[in-house]
Enzyme design. Structure first.
Site, PDB file in Angstrom:
ATOM      1  N   HIS A 118      -5.767   2.937   1.296  1.00 20.86           N
ATOM      2  CA  HIS A 118      -4.993   4.070   1.822  1.00 20.86           C
ATOM      3  C   HIS A 118      -5.679   4.761   3.013  1.00 20.86           C
ATOM      4  CE1 HIS A 118      -3.030   3.230  -1.851  1.00 20.86           C
ATOM      5  NE2 HIS A 118      -3.689   4.061  -2.631  1.00 20.86           N
ATOM      6  N   ASP A 160       0.904  -1.144   0.000  1.00 30.05           N
ATOM      7  CA  ASP A 160       0.000   0.000   0.000  1.00 30.05           C
ATOM      8  C   ASP A 160       0.942   1.193   0.000  1.00 30.05           C
ATOM      9  OD1 ASP A 160      -1.384   2.321   0.908  1.00 30.05           O
ATOM     10  OD2 ASP A 160      -3.013   1.031   1.553  1.00 30.05           O
ATOM     11  N   HIS A 161       1.050   1.877  -1.143  1.00 28.66           N
ATOM     12  CA  HIS A 161       2.158   2.840  -1.252  1.00 28.66           C
ATOM     13  C   HIS A 161       2.034   3.980  -0.243  1.00 28.66           C
ATOM     14  CE1 HIS A 161      -0.530   5.289  -3.793  1.00 28.66           C
ATOM     15  NE2 HIS A 161       0.295   6.284  -3.601  1.00 28.66           N
TER      16      HIS A 161
HETATM   17  C1  BG6 Z   1      -3.740   5.005  -6.130  1.00 33.59           C
HETATM   18  C2  BG6 Z   1      -5.091   5.094  -6.781  1.00 33.59           C
HETATM   19  O1  BG6 Z   1      -3.658   3.893  -5.294  1.00 33.59           O
HETATM   20  O2  BG6 Z   1      -3.535   6.176  -5.362  1.00 33.59           O
HETATM   21  C3  BG6 Z   1      -5.206   6.331  -7.643  1.00 33.59           C
HETATM   22  O3  BG6 Z   1      -5.308   3.935  -7.578  1.00 33.59           O
HETATM   23  C4  BG6 Z   1      -4.857   7.566  -6.837  1.00 33.59           C
HETATM   24  O4  BG6 Z   1      -6.510   6.461  -8.199  1.00 33.59           O
HETATM   25  C5  BG6 Z   1      -3.535   7.369  -6.120  1.00 33.59           C
HETATM   26  O5  BG6 Z   1      -4.782   8.664  -7.736  1.00 33.59           O
HETATM   27  C6  BG6 Z   1      -3.261   8.505  -5.169  1.00 33.59           C
HETATM   28  O6  BG6 Z   1      -1.952   8.375  -4.706  1.00 33.59           O
HETATM   29  P1  BG6 Z   1      -1.124   9.634  -4.238  1.00 33.59           P
HETATM   30  O7  BG6 Z   1       0.180   9.083  -3.804  1.00 33.59           O
HETATM   31  O8  BG6 Z   1      -1.039  10.551  -5.439  1.00 33.59           O
HETATM   32  O9  BG6 Z   1      -1.925  10.264  -3.150  1.00 33.59           O
END
Ligand code: BG6
Length: 513
Positions: A265, A202-203
């Site tokens: 997230h 989960d990045h």
């Molecule tokens: C991803 C989603 O996991 O997270 C995207 O699939 C979203 O739809 C993105 O835009 C948002 O990530 P960050 O790091 O830009 O907040």
């Protein structure tokens, strides 16, 4: 606010000390889906930046796999282009050439047995060339239906283990599209891989500011005494984006905001915010605490969903001064699509610490601006000593964690306005990442790839955690899917979301975007 550098190791903080000391063993990274968007935008640039910082082991190899027929040289050229374009720092030619020289490419469909035989040969040849068995990290940057296929094929040919070396599988989201499919996927992956070998990404957990949430809570004595229902009135978690669905309609139509951002997230942020302090910043102890708190969030009954969840879609509007199409007009989106691009929820964490405190979550595409923040609002002072007009500016304190784009921690306080009257208004005490720390933050993927190579699963999602996350979301998905007639609320692109979401707050207001 001035920060004084403290040597964390000598300070002996068990939560952070030692994290960086785990060595990275010589590794072969195998990327399935190496020609895909994620690999070119994020993974290859992250690996380059690790090389740039000397974070990779001396013996490193990278094998890219996808269906396209390319030579090793073609693949290296494409990798060079991606890194040139998407790396956060300008590549150093020597470091880049060194990295590219260790890359090779294999082509084939992910279910092709022959591909795995060739992969096995390539890995054996690398071990022989380096004179030692390399650890192996299989990075599954593919559509989710291939996760069980790839782990299954790897298992069938015995590549799920290696003699005298560690084998790990990194799996991208989404893990399933509901609880049942996530359970099926976990079971399929775990048929050949042990849970300790599986690293589910989960990045958000790799983001510096998300980790800072844990530092803030567990490296400071200041917050813990107020971190409970006695002092906290409510919490708002916002993940607003200005971008639309872009070219991802194929995926997004089947996902929607709830699956795309809330299930992973946003609930991760909620878990880190509300979990009990882990006894150590160690994979299973941290994840045990997250699972416990996620299990304290009762899933709604189907007939409660309308009262605690709002969905909506962006219509046409103006974003950053430009006309923007509505979701249903986007390429690849059905003109009568019911997929939500906005979701807002009211959740409760039913335990001693949090009973009765509402947590409001909202996320949406094509909103006013990109903003990810957690705003914790404390209860008002118990007795107002300032009378009449003097008390007008006294507002409940807030602790605001801005995760992106302008990473900061803000504490709002009531302060006296200079002058002969006792007039009070809120002021902010702020710590901004950009000014407090001169070094640039690494990208989330840099940290996560390095951790996967080190075998540190602290910032990855365990299987029971994935399932606990789905248990909260499943009834909402089911209630929304079963209602095929009520019109989906619309909000203009570029706005703060639908008016319908106000009702969730029981008289409070959403924070301004
Ligand atoms: C991803 C989603 O996991 O997270 C995207 O699939 C979203 O739809 C993105 O835009 C948002 O990530 P960050 O790091 O830009 O907040």
């Amino acid at each position: 606010m001035t920060l004084v550098d403290v040597d964390l190791e000598t300070a002996g903080n068990p939560l952070v000390a030692g994290l960086e000391r785990v060595p990275v063993r010589s590794t072969a990274i195998v990327i399935f889906g190496a020609m895909g968007d994620l690999a070119s935008r994020k993974l290859l640039p992250a690996i380059y930046n690790l090389a740039h910082e000397g974070g990779l082991p001396e013996r490193i190899a990278l094998i890219g796999i996808s269906r396209g027929k390319l030579t090793d040289e073609d693949f290296r050229e494409r990798a060079r282009e991606s890194i040139d374009r998407f790396s956060r720092r300008r590549p150093d030619p020597d470091v880049l050439d060194g990295l590219l020289a260790n890359m090779q490419y294999l082509s084939g469909p992910f279910d092709d047995e022959g591909l795995y035989a060739r992969l096995g040969d390539a890995l054996t040849a690398l071990d022989a060339g380096y004179g030692m068995p390399l650890n192996r990290v299989f990075y599954l940057s593919t559509a989710p239906e291939f996760f069980p296929v790839i782990t299954g094929r790897l298992g069938e040919v015995g590549l799920n283990e290696a003699e005298d070396a560690e084998v790990r599988a990194v799996i991208e989201k989404p893990i399933g599209y509901d609880l049942a499919s996530a359970q099926a996927q976990n079971a399929a992956v775990l048929e050949y891989f042990d849970e300790s070998q599986v690293f589910r990404i989960d990045h958000y957990l790799g983001k510096e500011t998300v980790q800072n949430l844990m530092a803030l809570r567990f490296a400071n004595a200041l917050f813990e005494p107020v971190w409970n229902r006695n002092f906290i009135e409510h919490v708002q978690i916002t993940a607003a984006e200005d971008i639309g669905v872009g070219t991802r309609a194929g995926y997004y139509e089947g996902a929607g905001a709830l699956r795309d951002l809330v299930q992973n997230h946003m609930l991760q942020l909620l878990a880190l915010l509300t979990m009990e302090p882990p006894t150590a910043f160690e994979a299973n102890r941290l994840r045990d605490e997250k699972v416990k708190v996620l299990e304290a969030i009762s899933p709604p009954a189907l007939d409660e969903v309308a009262d605690m969840a709002v969905r909506a879609q962006y219509g046409p509007g103006v974003v950053s001064g430009s006309e923007s199409a509505g979701y249903r007009e986007e390429p690849g989106v059905s003109p009568d699509s019911r997929t939500e691009t906005y979701a807002a929820l009211r959740l409760y964490v039913n335990n001693w610490r949090w009973a009765g405190v509402p947590f409001f979550l909202r996320t949406g595409k094509r909103m006013t601006r990109k903003l990810t923040e957690i705003a914790v609002t404390l209860r008002p002072v118990p007795h107002m000593a300032f009378q009449g007009a003097d008390s007008a500016g006294v507002k409940p304190n807030q602790i605001i964690l801005t995760l992106q784009p302008d990473e900061a921690v803000t504490v709002s306080l009531g302060a006296k306005v200079p002058g002969t009257k006792m007039q009070i208004r809120p002021v902010n005490m702020e710590f901004h990442y950009g000014t407090a720390f001169v070094s640039e933050s690494p990208e989330a993927y840099e940290r996560l790839i390095l951790d996967a190579m080190r075998g540190d699963a602290t910032l990855f999602t365990r299987n029971d955690e994935v399932e606990a996350l789905w248990r909260i979301i499943d009834p909402i998905l089911a209630a929304w899917a079963s209602d095929t007639t009520t019109p989906i609320p619309q909000y203009p692109a570029g706005s703060a979301g639908p008016v319908e979401a106000e009702a969730l707050l029981d008289g409070r207001s959403w924070r301004r975007l």
